[in-house]
Design a protein around this motif. Structure first.
Motif, PDB file in Angstrom:
ATOM      1  N   GLY A 259       0.813  -1.212   0.000  1.00  0.00           N
ATOM      2  CA  GLY A 259       0.000   0.000   0.000  1.00  0.00           C
ATOM      3  C   GLY A 259       0.844   1.258   0.000  1.00  0.00           C
ATOM      4  O   GLY A 259       0.560   2.215  -0.744  1.00  0.00           O
ATOM      5  N   LEU A 260       1.909   1.271   0.823  1.00  0.00           N
ATOM      6  CA  LEU A 260       2.826   2.420   0.827  1.00  0.00           C
ATOM      7  C   LEU A 260       3.483   2.599  -0.536  1.00  0.00           C
ATOM      8  O   LEU A 260       3.640   3.734  -1.024  1.00  0.00           O
ATOM      9  N   PHE A 261       3.862   1.491  -1.153  1.00  0.00           N
ATOM     10  CA  PHE A 261       4.527   1.557  -2.454  1.00  0.00           C
ATOM     11  C   PHE A 261       3.588   2.136  -3.513  1.00  0.00           C
ATOM     12  O   PHE A 261       3.995   2.968  -4.322  1.00  0.00           O
ATOM     13  N   VAL A 262       2.334   1.713  -3.487  1.00  0.00           N
ATOM     14  CA  VAL A 262       1.360   2.232  -4.454  1.00  0.00           C
ATOM     15  C   VAL A 262       1.125   3.723  -4.232  1.00  0.00           C
ATOM     16  O   VAL A 262       1.077   4.512  -5.189  1.00  0.00           O
ATOM     17  N   ILE A 263       0.984   4.126  -2.967  1.00  0.00           N
ATOM     18  CA  ILE A 263       0.780   5.549  -2.666  1.00  0.00           C
ATOM     19  C   ILE A 263       1.974   6.377  -3.121  1.00  0.00           C
ATOM     20  O   ILE A 263       1.826   7.456  -3.706  1.00  0.00           O
ATOM     21  N   GLU A 264       3.174   5.860  -2.864  1.00  0.00           N
ATOM     22  CA  GLU A 264       4.393   6.580  -3.275  1.00  0.00           C
ATOM     23  C   GLU A 264       4.447   6.751  -4.783  1.00  0.00           C
ATOM     24  O   GLU A 264       4.772   7.826  -5.295  1.00  0.00           O
TER      25      GLU A 264
END
Length: 551
Positions: A259-264
């Motif tokens: 999820g963090l990777f997608v947001i980034e």
């Protein structure tokens, strides 16, 4: 999908290279798949208890740690990047590379050092009591908390934000900043209205690396008593001896990271700026005058002192106290273990990185190359504790499949041969740090371009002969850079090594952790200094290479 013509070309020209690359990518992806499948396993009583009473706390603790560290590293890293990139002041050239030195100190070593220094019997409070006659309030020196962990992570991870932001400001933003100056805008207006919006992509990229490092940490959170996902995985695995629940925790953490990777990616995709001119001139620095230049220098000295010189000096002092007790035949074996497992891992890793980078260069722009790059890079974004769970599951599964072979070879039935050897640890190192070696080799290939390779192929040389006769002599520097960077990462890696090392096998990182866990902080200084020495050499080499490439 890859076109049939491209597939035919790949099969005809470099079938062996493609095969090895696909195998490497599959092996890198396999532990992650095992972890994600853990979400669909049958729940046991331990997991039901964790889910009901602990899971929310683990998530909130990890979230606050990431958000607090992210915000603080952005403030410190962006401020320092702006000062170094845009202004001239005393010691600026020194700070340019000195702000990278904190990367040489793993946060868990910094946590042990500062925790001991600030304790009641530590060097700071002892000095205040015995020399100045002042007994301070303990509240001001209590670092064993969430705030203390954020303080440690900020001091020793801000270089990620600093490096990426500074590189962007020096190269990509010069035209915008110069235009703002020509329009008479002051420094504060330029920074808040131009620099911050312009640099959001770079800032988010650096902050995401910081977030991944925080989630990967075990030493700081364990020492400070913070219930993060990583410490929970260790407690579940070694405290409850429940691998299934540990896999579920790892799956939840991995989902959070995805999820963090997608947001980034979404944030960086929306924050792209184009230069108003094709000519990219470097940013011209302005001289700070009066009190501002001394304030900038003082701030830089404060950051460098807190993040490097003070902890290293304290470790050196402790090393003089414990040198005779620690530096013995056992420590020689410790060095041999660390170097041997590191060098074997790096040799295999860099060989695979070169093969994959060469294949991706030949298939540049295709879906195949994009997927291969994603799979190869996945391991570095997964915390060591999470990856170790996946690797353990994969290797145990392989051992079970090979039980008949082991019995035929005389090892006996039901033996876990690979799972009890260094194979599992080396396999995990390769998956975890393959992206580091690949990125270094890819940078080397991009620098030399394709003209020499294409000329060699036109002359009738195959892919392998072209690589050894043409490509490799030109990218030797990039391969060596990858070697050094991967060596630094493996030397200081703690969670992965703690979980997957064979019984009674110690490295510098695990020995430092063991000393600190046994309240022998002073004895931990020598293995810690050895790790830091490797990091310093790597940082200097990295900075020297960067300077060489910009000339």
């Amino acid at each position: 999908m890859i076109g049939s013509a491209l597939l035919r070309n790949l099969r005809r020209n470099m079938n062996g290279w493609v095969t090895l690359s696909v195998i490497g990518a599959f092996l890198a992806l396999l532990p992650s798949l095992y972890i994600l499948f853990g979400l669909f396993q049958k729940e046991n009583e331990n997991w039901q208890h964790i889910q009901e009473y602990m899971l929310v706390d683990y998530a909130l603790e990890s979230l606050w740690l990431v958000l607090g560290t992210g915000a603080c590293t952005i403030i410190v890293g962006v401020t320092l990047a702006w000062l170094v990139a845009a202004y001239e002041f005393p010691l600026r050239r020194f700070f340019d590379w000195a702000f990278v030195l904190p990367l040489a100190i793993p946060p868990y070593i910094a946590a042990y050092t500062y925790g001991s220094m600030l304790s009641y019997t530590g060097s700071i409070q002892t000095f205040l009591r015995n020399t100045l006659g002042w007994t301070p309030d303990q509240r001001y020196f209590d670092i064993m908390s969430m705030k203390g962990a954020i303080f440690i992570f900020t001091l020793f991870l801000f270089p990620y934000v600093y490096l990426i932001t500074k590189a962007f400001l020096e190269k990509q933003s010069a035209a915008f900043i110069e235009n703002a100056r020509l329009l008479g805008k002051n420094s504060f207006h330029t920074f808040f209205v131009i620099v911050l919006p312009l640099s959001q992509g770079a800032i988010v990229g650096g902050a995401s690396l910081v977030a991944f490092e925080v989630l990967n940490d075990f030493g700081v959170t364990k020492h400070f008593g913070i219930s993060s996902f990583t410490t929970a995985i260790f407690k579940t695995w070694f405290g409850m001896y429940d691998v299934d629940s540990a896999i579920r925790l790892a799956a939840w953490l991995m989902s959070f990271i995805i999820g963090l990777f997608v947001i980034e990616r979404l944030l960086r995709k929306r924050k792209k700026f184009s230069s108003p001119t094709n000519k990219q001139n470097p940013l011209k620095r302005r001289k700070l005058k009066g009190v501002w230049k001394w304030a900038a220098m003082a701030f830089g000295l404060l950051v460098v002192s807190l993040s490097f010189f003070i902890p290293v000096t304290q470790l050196l002092v402790w090393a003089t106290w414990t040198y005779e007790d620690v530096w013995n035949s056992g420590f020689t074996e410790l060095l041999f273990n660390t170097l041997s497992v590191s060098l074997v891992s790096i040799f295999i890793l860099m060989l695979l990185a070169v093969i994959v980078a060469n294949v991706i260069r030949s298939a540049r722009g295709s879906t195949f190359s994009l997927m291969l790059t994603r799979f190869i890079s996945m391991g570095y974004s997964i915390p060591g504790a999470v990856l170790s769970i996946g690797v353990l599951a994969v290797v145990i599964s392989v051992d079970q499949k090979l039980s008949g072979v082991y019995e035929w070879l005389g090892f006996g039935g039901g033996k876990l041969v690979l799972s009890m050897s260094l194979f599992m640890l080396i396999f995990a190192y390769i998956i975890r740090f393959l992206a580091v070696g690949y990125n270094a080799v890819e940078a080397g290939f991009e620098k030399i371009g394709n003209r020499y390779t294409e000329a060699s192929r036109l002359l009738g040389l195959g892919m392998t002969r072209t690589f050894f006769k043409v490509d490799f002599p030109l990218i030797k520097g990039a391969v060596f850079t990858g070697f050094v960077l991967v060596f630094m990462e493996i030397i200081k890696e703690l969670p992965l090594t703690l979980l997957l090392r064979p019984y009674n096998f110690e490295t510098l990182a695990t020995k430092a952790y063991q000393y600190a866990s046994d309240e022998q902080i002073h004895q931990a200084s020598i293995p810690s200094l050895c790790i830091i020495a490797v990091g310093i050499v790597s940082v200097f080499f990295y900075h020297w290479l960067g300077e060489k490439q910009t000339k």
